[in-house]
Scaffold this motif. Structure first.
Motif, mmCIF file in Angstrom:
data_model
loop_
_atom_site.group_PDB
_atom_site.id
_atom_site.type_symbol
_atom_site.label_atom_id
_atom_site.label_comp_id
_atom_site.label_asym_id
_atom_site.label_seq_id
_atom_site.Cartn_x
_atom_site.Cartn_y
_atom_site.Cartn_z
ATOM 1 N N MET A 1 0.828 -1.315 0.065
ATOM 2 C CA MET A 1 0.063 -0.147 0.053
ATOM 3 C C MET A 1 0.861 1.116 0.095
ATOM 4 O O MET A 1 1.742 1.277 0.684
ATOM 5 C CB MET A 1 -0.973 0.034 1.182
ATOM 6 N N ALA A 2 0.672 2.261 -0.865
ATOM 7 C CA ALA A 2 1.490 3.385 -0.975
ATOM 8 C C ALA A 2 1.072 4.524 -0.073
ATOM 9 O O ALA A 2 -0.285 4.458 0.087
ATOM 10 C CB ALA A 2 1.645 3.748 -2.202
ATOM 11 N N LEU A 3 1.859 5.349 0.309
ATOM 12 C CA LEU A 3 1.524 6.513 1.230
ATOM 13 C C LEU A 3 1.481 7.582 0.381
ATOM 14 O O LEU A 3 2.694 7.781 -0.137
ATOM 15 C CB LEU A 3 2.407 6.638 2.521
ATOM 16 N N VAL A 4 0.579 8.327 0.147
ATOM 17 C CA VAL A 4 0.520 9.452 -0.570
ATOM 18 C C VAL A 4 0.579 10.911 0.220
ATOM 19 O O VAL A 4 -0.328 11.017 1.206
ATOM 20 C CB VAL A 4 -0.720 9.633 -1.451
ATOM 21 N N LEU A 5 1.516 11.789 -0.034
ATOM 22 C CA LEU A 5 1.384 13.128 0.579
ATOM 23 C C LEU A 5 0.611 14.113 -0.004
ATOM 24 O O LEU A 5 0.587 14.716 -0.667
ATOM 25 C CB LEU A 5 2.729 13.729 0.643
ATOM 26 N N HIS A 6 -0.724 14.174 0.589
ATOM 27 C CA HIS A 6 -2.020 15.015 0.251
ATOM 28 C C HIS A 6 -1.699 16.458 0.912
ATOM 29 O O HIS A 6 -1.086 16.699 2.022
ATOM 30 C CB HIS A 6 -3.216 14.486 0.836
ATOM 31 N N ALA A 7 -2.134 17.522 0.043
ATOM 32 C CA ALA A 7 -2.014 18.899 0.546
ATOM 33 C C ALA A 7 -2.889 19.153 1.538
ATOM 34 O O ALA A 7 -2.519 20.126 2.270
ATOM 35 C CB ALA A 7 -2.534 19.810 -0.611
ATOM 36 N N LYS A 67 7.778 19.974 2.843
ATOM 37 C CA LYS A 67 8.231 21.076 1.913
ATOM 38 C C LYS A 67 8.380 20.693 0.551
ATOM 39 O O LYS A 67 7.816 21.500 -0.344
ATOM 40 C CB LYS A 67 9.642 21.499 2.426
ATOM 41 N N TYR A 68 8.642 19.576 0.371
ATOM 42 C CA TYR A 68 8.550 18.831 -1.051
ATOM 43 C C TYR A 68 7.249 19.007 -1.505
ATOM 44 O O TYR A 68 6.812 19.190 -2.581
ATOM 45 C CB TYR A 68 9.586 17.826 -1.181
ATOM 46 N N ALA A 69 6.278 18.444 -0.583
ATOM 47 C CA ALA A 69 4.725 18.524 -1.214
ATOM 48 C C ALA A 69 4.094 19.922 -1.456
ATOM 49 O O ALA A 69 3.548 19.862 -2.350
ATOM 50 C CB ALA A 69 4.039 17.692 0.091
ATOM 51 N N LYS A 70 4.665 20.751 -0.672
ATOM 52 C CA LYS A 70 4.276 21.994 -1.063
ATOM 53 C C LYS A 70 4.784 22.600 -2.158
ATOM 54 O O LYS A 70 4.194 23.211 -3.103
ATOM 55 C CB LYS A 70 4.509 22.999 0.329
ATOM 56 N N TYR A 71 5.790 22.157 -2.519
ATOM 57 C CA TYR A 71 6.700 22.553 -3.797
ATOM 58 C C TYR A 71 5.894 21.897 -4.939
ATOM 59 O O TYR A 71 5.596 22.583 -5.909
ATOM 60 C CB TYR A 71 8.117 22.084 -3.794
ATOM 61 N N ALA A 76 1.802 22.483 -9.299
ATOM 62 C CA ALA A 76 0.374 21.456 -9.878
ATOM 63 C C ALA A 76 1.167 20.080 -10.458
ATOM 64 O O ALA A 76 0.642 19.938 -11.512
ATOM 65 C CB ALA A 76 -0.080 22.195 -11.105
ATOM 66 N N GLN A 77 1.846 19.639 -9.635
ATOM 67 C CA GLN A 77 2.393 18.293 -9.906
ATOM 68 C C GLN A 77 1.875 17.194 -9.110
ATOM 69 O O GLN A 77 1.277 17.542 -7.923
ATOM 70 C CB GLN A 77 4.050 18.085 -10.057
ATOM 71 N N GLU A 78 1.693 16.061 -9.498
ATOM 72 C CA GLU A 78 1.361 14.964 -8.598
ATOM 73 C C GLU A 78 2.147 14.691 -7.180
ATOM 74 O O GLU A 78 3.424 14.875 -7.277
ATOM 75 C CB GLU A 78 1.277 13.651 -9.501
ATOM 76 N N PRO A 79 1.290 14.593 -6.069
ATOM 77 C CA PRO A 79 2.303 14.481 -5.008
ATOM 78 C C PRO A 79 3.174 13.066 -5.048
ATOM 79 O O PRO A 79 2.788 12.312 -5.439
ATOM 80 C CB PRO A 79 1.088 14.169 -3.961
ATOM 81 N N MET A 80 4.127 13.214 -4.142
ATOM 82 C CA MET A 80 5.077 12.103 -4.096
ATOM 83 C C MET A 80 4.654 10.885 -3.314
ATOM 84 O O MET A 80 3.745 10.964 -2.507
ATOM 85 C CB MET A 80 6.234 12.409 -3.205
ATOM 86 N N VAL A 81 4.878 9.894 -4.078
ATOM 87 C CA VAL A 81 4.187 8.380 -3.393
ATOM 88 C C VAL A 81 5.344 7.757 -2.943
ATOM 89 O O VAL A 81 6.397 7.398 -3.360
ATOM 90 C CB VAL A 81 3.629 7.337 -4.657
#
Length: 229
Positions: A1-7, A67-71, A76-81
């Protein structure tokens, strides 16, 4: 299961860097607020000889993930998985920092950098962009990992990042780096033997100016010209 950094995560409220960060080695005004910080470039030094930088790979912490998630959100890019599998390779980022502080200070005191130095002297709010945190594409990452020689130099009136050595050195475009965080460094001033104000040190570690040096050059004691007394 992947963890997604949501805004919408609580990490969303962490301080972020503005998306467009100039080249490391630039001089500019640093501003920091509750949720963001930015750096407005006013100039770059002219480097007669290259200045060494270090690049190291670092594992993400909760703070750097935020900080990377905010970048990514700002771009307007997909969040890091990130995989929750502890045996899987976890994502890492790169940190680049100027290491040849003595060499850079010397070059800033050269006549070729008189204008830039005067700007710094007249405005104590100006600082050096001394460290950046970034992600890169796979092609650039492979190039970074293929060598341990990194430096910045002036080329066609602008600072560029070079990797490798000799005829095999290759330029890396700063626009190819996803710069999501940065640090700046202030300057310490002194009077040289002729009584002229010059840069004594660059405060990479954030400490106060040592000895008889001053962060504000206007606080330096004047040197009397006894031949005129």
């Amino acid at each position: 299961m992947a963890l997604v950094l949501h805004a919408c995560s609580p990490l969303h409220r962490m301080q972020k860097a503005e998306s467009q960060i100039p080249s490391i080695g630039s001089i500019g005004a640093y501003r920091s607020g509750l949720f963001k910080k930015d750096f407005q470039k006013v100039g770059e030094p002219e480097l007669v000889t290259p200045i060494s930088v270090s690049i190291q790979s670092i594992g993400f912490s909760p703070s750097t993930k935020a900080k990377y998630a905010k970048y990514l959100e700002a771009q307007a890019q997909e969040p890091m998985v990130e995989s929750q599998d502890s045996t899987a390779v976890q994502p890492r980022y790169y940190q680049m920092q100027i290491t040849d502080i003595v060499g850079l200070s010397t070059q800033l005191n050269n006549e070729v950098n008189a204008t830039v130095r005067r700007y710094i002297q007249d405005d104590q709010g100006l600082q050096l962009l001394s460290m950046i945190s970034f992600m890169s594409d796979k092609q650039t990452e492979d190039k970074l990992q293929a060598t341990d020689q990194y430096y910045i130099q002036s080329e066609n009136g602008a600072l560029v990042l070079k990797i490798g050595s000799g005829s095999g050195a290759e330029g890396i475009k700063m626009t190819s780096l996803q710069i999501f965080d940065f640090e700046t460094s202030g300057f310490c001033w002194k009077r040289n033997k002729r009584g002229h104000v010059e840069i004594a040190n660059i405060l990479i570690d954030g400490k106060s100016c040592p000895g008889e040096t001053e962060s504000n050059p206007n606080k330096l004691d004047p040197i009397l010209d006894y031949s005129k007394l």
